[in-house]
Enzyme design. Structure first.
Site, PDB file in Angstrom:
ATOM      1  N   LYS A  44      38.303  38.226  23.901  1.00  0.00           N
ATOM      2  CA  LYS A  44      37.376  36.841  23.996  1.00  0.00           C
ATOM      3  C   LYS A  44      36.075  37.089  24.121  1.00  0.00           C
ATOM      4  O   LYS A  44      35.522  36.995  25.179  1.00  0.00           O
ATOM      5  CB  LYS A  44      38.060  35.969  24.778  1.00  0.00           C
ATOM      6  CG  LYS A  44      37.933  34.486  24.456  1.00  0.00           C
ATOM      7  CD  LYS A  44      38.644  34.035  23.230  1.00  0.00           C
ATOM      8  CE  LYS A  44      38.176  32.703  22.705  1.00  0.00           C
ATOM      9  NZ  LYS A  44      38.655  32.393  21.433  1.00  0.00           N
TER      10      LYS A  44
ATOM     11  N   SER B  90      41.210  30.627  16.966  1.00  0.00           N
ATOM     12  CA  SER B  90      41.024  29.920  18.447  1.00  0.00           C
ATOM     13  C   SER B  90      41.661  28.422  18.321  1.00  0.00           C
ATOM     14  O   SER B  90      42.943  28.280  18.162  1.00  0.00           O
ATOM     15  CB  SER B  90      39.766  29.808  19.093  1.00  0.00           C
ATOM     16  OG  SER B  90      39.336  31.115  19.135  1.00  0.00           O
TER      17      SER B  90
END
Length: 621
Positions: free
Chosen positions: A204, A410
């Site tokens: 991430k 996402s």
């Protein structure tokens, strides 16, 4: 006597009142007539004549988009009067409709692609246009591409032509794909800003610019995988169209300096000798070459042709609403950063998107919904609200198919996970299943200026969220738990929607980005294809004709809503600063891309499912 004069003058008073009232009425009528004539002139669209044996000139202006930018009616009228273009953008479906119509139009003999004014476009968008061009060529009609210069996107589109011509002073600028970011850690240290980051997932990387001064090895690994896959697809298509060996094409690019030296530094000659173009032509020479194929125009001033925008006036748009017809497929397009509230430029406003989904859900004629999204994510809460509305549509018996554009990662994947089917292009970037929180505190910055924050509260946590004081361990622990709980929720949503175990999802999660081809193998998408193929999938599942699709738009509640929203002060100031001479030109775009997300961060819990990949990478200019 008074009475006598009163009676004598009264008719004249009445006559004066009649004349003055009549003049007022007459002047108003004259004014209204002029207004009506002006509007008639402004709104009048002359009938377009398509010459026989003509060339259709496809010259996209600005970015190629799948969702039109908002525009107020007055701007449309003034643009029509002045003859100025409405937008510096071209609607993708308009291009598809024009090329598809020209395929069966006996008046059109040739397609000329002029890329000089074309802006950003993604690989999947150009591939969609290319598919329409392939069908056009199957009829035996020829395609010519012309350009003063070609960047990577422009040349990719031009490669579908039978012949490509470059200006003798031009160049074909193919250099490869890359991801470069601005890293702010040292700047934040110098400003004494404490940037508190909470995340889950090795890959991430959206928050890396605030934590590091360079790209992490994990991020380089993940980016190298999808970049390599997209580059392979790009080179394979060009090699196929130009009848070149992919390895030779790549080697020529890598050996640019040596190759350029071999032709005396002449980039146009390099493009010709390496087989990227078929000829070098000035504008006058191109005119003559095309005249040989389609002849002179009626006024003898140019070759026989019709422009793209004029030709569109003769084309019936695809996916228009069909009154009094049942068994429809509602098509909704959305592009930008996902945020709560209404739409704005570059954003997907959750409230507006939910209204469009609900409009389709409550329309008894609509049997299926196709949501076309292109987003790197954004607010986790806003993504969840959109997902819940799609789930509600499914419960009401609607088929829901998600069509992924250049990117649906996402938060974009969060809202898509429960769809009946997910269709992505081979070059779509998706996944990035992860979540993070980011909160700056400026107590040290203020202290350097002699400013200090202090106060009292009724509870031990009353100071939580105060940016002028240091973040306590308790607040830090609470925020980390919020992020971890949000990540578990994301994993569970994907597992349930994709019929996978949580353990299976975790192996391909942790914020890692995947290209469409790889996502298909991992089970994150159901098939590869573009919007048209997603509509066909929805039609098959709902058992309705695929030609029954129509775009769903919101109708403004009042006249004022038809005008653009006024820009916000902070956003306006940032935009002007980023485009000012104070910021070097090469830094303006990456800075704007990274700061755009920060300026629009408004998740109510401060939790984000966002993939920070520069738009310039996806449009690969």
């Amino acid at each position: 006597m008074k009475r006598f004069f009163y009676i004598l003058t009264r008719p004249f008073v009445w006559l004066w009142k009649f004349l003055s009232s009549g003049l007022t009425v007459l002047s108003n009528l004259v004014f209204l007539s002029f207004v009506l004539i002006g509007l008639s002139v402004a709104l009048y669209t002359p009938k377009v004549h398509v010459p026989l044996q003509s060339a259709l000139v496809l010259a996209p202006e600005g970015d190629i988009v799948e969702e039109r930018s908002p525009m107020d009616p007055m701007t449309r009228v003034l643009s029509r009067v002045s003859g100025a273009p409405l937008h510096e953008e071209t609607f993708l479906q308009d291009i598809i409709d024009a090329v598809s119509t020209a395929t069966d139009d006996r008046r059109i003999k040739l397609l000329v692609i002029n890329t000089n004014r074309m802006g950003d476009a993604s690989l999947d968008q150009i591939r969609t246009i290319g598919a329409a061009i392939d069908i056009f060529k199957q009829t035996g009609k020829k395609v010519i591409a012309v350009g003063d210069n070609f960047n990577q996107a422009q040349y990719y589109l031009a490669s579908w032509a039978d012949k490509i011509y470059l200006h003798p002073m031009g160049a074909v600028n193919i250099r490869g794909f890359s991801v470069f970011r601005l890293y702010l850690r040292e700047m934040l240290d110098k400003l004494a800003v404490n940037f508190h980051v909470f995340r889950v997932g090795t890959f991430k990387s959206a928050v890396e610019p605030f934590l590091r001064n360079n790209m992490s090895p994990e991020d380089k690994e993940a980016n190298s995988l999808w970049l390599g896959n997209l580059w392979t697809a790009y080179c394979a298509d060009i090699a196929k169209h130009r009848k070149l060996e992919p390895a030779i094409l790549t080697d020529n690019i890598n050996q640019l300096v040596a190759q350029l030296a071999s032709v005396g530094g002449d980039r146009s000659q390099l493009a010709l000798t390496t087989g990227l173009v078929d000829g070098l032509k000035t504008h006058q020479e191109m005119e003559e070459l095309i005249k040989e194929q389609v002849g002179l125009s009626k006024d003898k001033k140019s070759y026989n042709h019709i422009g793209f925008n004029d030709y569109l006036e003769t084309v019936s748009p695809s996916y228009a609403d069909i009154p009094n017809k049942n068994n429809l497929i509602g098509i909704i397009t959305a592009s930008g950063t996902i945020m709560p509230g209404d739409n704005a430029v570059g954003q997907i406003g959750a409230d507006d998107l939910i209204k469009r989904i609900r409009k389709a859900r409550q329309d008894v004629r609509v049997k299926a919904i196709v949501l076309r999204i292109s987003t790197g994510g954004g607010s986790a809460f806003a993504s969840e609200l959109i997902r819940e509305e799609l789930v509600a549509a499914k419960k009401d018996g609607k088929i829901v198919v998600v069509s992924m554009g250049a990117m649906a990662a996402s938060g974009g994947y969060w809202l898509a996970a429960d769809a009946d089917a997910i269709v992505a292009s081979p070059t779509t970037l998706t996944g990035s299943i992860g979540i993070f929180g980011a909160i700056p505190t400026v107590e040290k910055t203020l202290a350097h200026l002699g400013i200090h924050g202090d106060g009292v509260g009724t509870t031990d946590i009353a100071h939580f969220g105060n940016l002028t004081t240091a973040m306590s361990d308790k607040e830090r622990a609470a925020l980390q738990m919020d992020v971890e709980q949000g990540y578990r929720r994301f994993i569970d949503i994907v597992a349930k929607g994709r019929k996978m175990s949580a353990a299976q999802v975790e192996k391909i999660a942790e914020g890692r980005v995947w290209d469409g081809e790889t996502a298909l193998k991992l089970g994150l998408v159901d098939k590869l294809g573009n919007l048209q193929e997603a509509i066909a999938e929805a039609a098959k599942r709902a058992q309705v004709p695929e030609e029954n699709g129509f775009f769903i738009e919101l109708t403004p509640d009042n006249f004022l809503e038809r005008f653009k929203r006024a820009e916000q002060p902070v956003e306006a100031m940032a935009a002007r600063l980023l485009h000012s001479p104070l910021v070097p030109a090469p830094l303006r775009r990456p800075a704007a891309e990274q700061l755009d997300f920060l300026l629009h961060s408004s998740d109510p819990r401060g939790l984000y499912s966002h993939c920070l990949l520069p738009l310039s990478t996806l449009s690969f200019q």
